[in-house]
Motif scaffolding. Structure first.
Motif, PDB file in Angstrom:
ATOM      1  N   UNK A  19       0.699  -1.268   0.055  1.00  0.00           N
ATOM      2  CA  UNK A  19       0.170   0.075   0.030  1.00  0.00           C
ATOM      3  C   UNK A  19       0.835   1.143   0.062  1.00  0.00           C
ATOM      4  N   UNK A  20       2.164   1.194   0.795  1.00  0.00           N
ATOM      5  CA  UNK A  20       2.948   2.298   0.582  1.00  0.00           C
ATOM      6  C   UNK A  20       3.386   2.523  -0.661  1.00  0.00           C
ATOM      7  N   UNK A  23       1.040   4.005  -3.064  1.00  0.00           N
ATOM      8  CA  UNK A  23       1.046   5.339  -2.597  1.00  0.00           C
ATOM      9  C   UNK A  23       1.996   6.132  -3.388  1.00  0.00           C
ATOM     10  N   UNK A 104      -5.061   1.534  -3.245  1.00  0.00           N
ATOM     11  CA  UNK A 104      -4.564   1.663  -1.989  1.00  0.00           C
ATOM     12  C   UNK A 104      -5.570   1.381  -0.891  1.00  0.00           C
TER      13      UNK A 104
END
Lengths: 483, 175
Positions: A19-20, A23, A104
């Motif tokens: 997810x990071x 992003x 995300x």
């Protein structure tokens, strides 16, 4: 926290990392295809790291425990989320709005559900639940230009926050009684006394509100039809499967760890909820003209069926829950996948009229949708039939005749509205259908292939259920010993 | 020390009821601040002075001030200045002021009381909080981080759109 814990936390860490990374990649350059690829890859890698964790019971005190049940539900959640992702690409590609944040949020929601099913502490439970809920708030109202999305998002936000508050208060009461928030210590406290303290029961009742809301069972089901209708179709599939399955996983862990089956008052609560959900879900679905709302009511009824197996409480019951979850997930994903597949860029294909004569326009899609609906109705040769049979067996095994009777009665009611939709699909269209802009074949291929896989899985499990049963038994062998 | 806890708790409940029953946002916010202060005193009497300080710094301080700023910046016209004058009448601020005064008296009493056992149980100091946050509960801290990330990404996406959507019920009445 030891270094060795990290190996066991790898599936979660992969989701967090993905997810990071997603992003950051969005921050550098927006590219739908790259983000989609990253999300699919993250799910696959997380599943790869999940595989070697089978067959252990590894507590990571105080928050988490990795055991057979956790690995099974986590795998189920990851696979489901992967299917949702596959369907999402074609769905969001048609829309002009920014698409990347969706992935995300989807990854984070999956992370929340995974934490939920392996938590053995109220704090981990609540954090997982909130990560899931907060991601869902945004996912539900993701398509802002739709008129229904805001309404659905706000409704879910207020009700979810409310149910979280109930849950927190329940946890506080239980903590006040037992002096601990970890499930094993709580079980030790309860085992030391004969009677369940009244305050503990009150706390549990408040927690049932939170659990019932997430499961969407009567009387906490009011949000389901509106949210199902307003949310984008892939998100609806996600709510119907991952969010409910995560909560079910947690419920079974909590009840079996604290040995809650000893208390008749707890079982009575869930018996009433199960009967009410089955009846209300099926009766409200009868006159429904909107497919998404119809599926919402049908999922309320299906959670009622699941609670029967949950109430059985023995080994057969947990097996039945596991099997039914798999069957229900495949079916729901397939049904909402078809809805997403047929949706155009203005609105979702949610009216019954959109499906009139579908068989003559798109025979393959109609065939898959028919299979999914038959599975929901519990017709033989589909996964839904075997699942329902399993539940019936677990109910008969523990002599819950009222529940079994209600299950049979409701299955008959259910057949009516599922068959009604199928009949509409096979009816001859009255006017010539207008031609829709067709997407690039490669894009709809991902959706089409996913639907085909789901359809095959459905029939395969329906015809050869023993493979899945063996798999479930093998995974749950450590968990079953504690029952 | 039982009584100090119950007084603070009563103030908290009273202030919170006022928050949800007030029609004017600013009035509600004044009571909200009092509610946070009262909860902070509750924390203090229960033996968590560090949490009490955090409650004031984060909730009563940062969050409420932010909300007030946002409300005040939304639409500043001559009318609003008139409104603000109205808000400064004693009728408005006397309620929260009295409740805050109760809390202040209580706090002064706690500090000057003869009995040394101010807390109901052993106090939890800042160091102990830090040790547990970065010791056994480190996973919880990181999960909270993911929770914030979900919130921020969601808020960013939802807040970016400008298009106004008319609610379906309103649409029908207008047509």
């Amino acid at each position: 926290m030891r270094l060795n814990d990290l190996t066991y936390l790898m599936p979660l860490l992969v989701l967090v990392g993905a997810s990071i990374v997603t992003m950051l990649s969005v921050a550098v350059k927006r590219n739908h295809r790259v983000v989609f690829g990253l999300t699919v890859l993250a799910h696959l890698v997380a599943m790869y790291f999940l595989l070697p964790l089978r067959g252990f019971t590894y507590p990571i005190p105080p928050f988490l425990i990795i055991d057979g049940w956790g690995v099974f539900t986590m795998g189920l959640i990851l696979a489901t989320s992967l299917f949702v992702t596959m369907v999402s690409y074609a769905y969001f590609e048609q829309r002009e709005e920014r698409k990347e944040e969706y992935y995300i949020l989807l990854l984070l929601a999956t992370l929340g559900a995974c934490v939920l099913v392996i938590s053995q502490h109220f704090m981990a439970l609540f954090l997982g639940l909130e990560v899931l809920s907060v991601s869902l708030y945004a996912l539900i109202s993701y398509l802002r230009t739709r008129e229904m999305s805001d309404e659905a998002g706000i409704k879910y936000l207020i009700l979810a926050a409310m149910s979280s508050a109930f849950m927190l208060f329940g946890m506080a009461l239980m903590y006040a009684v037992t002096g601990t928030m970890a499930f094993p210590e709580m079980a030790a406290f309860l085992n030391s006394g004969q009677e369940m303290p009244l305050l503990f029961l009150t706390g549990f009742g408040l927690i049932v509100v939170g659990v019932g809301f997430k499961l969407g069972v009567v009387p906490f089901h009011m949000w389901a039809p509106d949210v199902y209708e307003g949310a984008p179709a892939p998100v609806t599939a996600f709510i119907a499967t991952v969010s409910k399955g995560g909560m079910m996983g947690l419920l079974i862990r909590f009840i079996s760890e604290t040995n809650g089956y000893r208390y008749p008052s707890l079982l009575l609560i869930f018996t009433i909820i199960a009967i009410a959900s089955m009846l209300a879900g099926n009766l409200l679905a009868l006159r429904q003209k909107n497919i998404k709302r119809l599926l919402a009511y049908s999922s309320i009824a299906h959670l009622g069926y699941l609670l029967i197996a949950f109430l059985a409480g023995n080994q057969l019951g947990v097996e039945a829950v596991s099997f039914y979850l798999v069957a229900y997930f495949i079916t729901t994903l397939g049904a909402f996948g078809v809805v997403a597949f047929l949706s155009d860029n203005v609105r979702d294909a949610d009216q019954l009229e959109d499906y009139r004569g579908l068989f003559w326009r798109r025979p393959a899609t109609a065939a898959i949708f028919t299979a999914m609906l038959l599975s929901l109705a519990g017709i033989p040769l589909t996964a839904g039939f075997v699942g329902k049979f399993y539940i019936l067996a677990s109910g008969v095994n523990t002599q819950q005749w009222i529940l079994v009777g209600m299950l049979v009665l409701n299955s008959i009611i259910g057949v009516y509205y599922y068959i009604k939709v199928i009949a509409v699909m096979f009816a001859q269209p009255e006017q010539k259908p207008e031609l829709r802009k067709v997407l690039h074949p490669a894009i709809s291929f991902a959706s089409g292939a996913t639907m085909a896989v789901l359809g095959l899985l459905l029939v395969w499990i329906g015809v050869f259920p023993s493979t899945l049963v063996q798999l479930i038994r093998g995974l749950l062998v450590t968990f079953m010993a504690s029952l | 020390m039982e009584l100090t806890f119950f007084i603070a708790a009563a103030v908290a409940v009273l202030a919170t009821i006022m928050v949800v029953t007030q029609y004017n946002l600013i009035h509600a916010l004044l009571y909200l601040v009092v509610s946070f202060l009262a909860i902070s005193v509750v924390f203090f009497t229960l033996g968590a002075p560090f949490m009490a300080a955090l409650e004031i710094i984060i909730y009563a301080g940062a969050i409420v001030v932010l909300i007030i700023f946002v409300i005040m910046m939304l639409n500043l016209t001559q009318e609003d200045i008139q409104h603000e004058k109205e808000w400064l009448k004693p009728r408005i601020w006397i309620g929260p002021a009295v409740l805050s005064m109760i809390l202040l008296v209580e706090l002064v009493y706690i500090f000057t009381a003869d009995t040394p056992d101010t807390y109901r149980s052993t106090p939890v100091e800042a160091q102990a909080v830090g040790m547990s946050l970065f010791g056994p509960y480190v996973l919880g801290v990181q999960l909270s981080g993911m929770l914030l990330m979900a919130g921020i990404v969601g808020a960013y996406h939802l807040g970016r759109q400008k298009k106004k959507v008319i609610h379906r019920f309103l649409e029908r009445t207008e047509a």
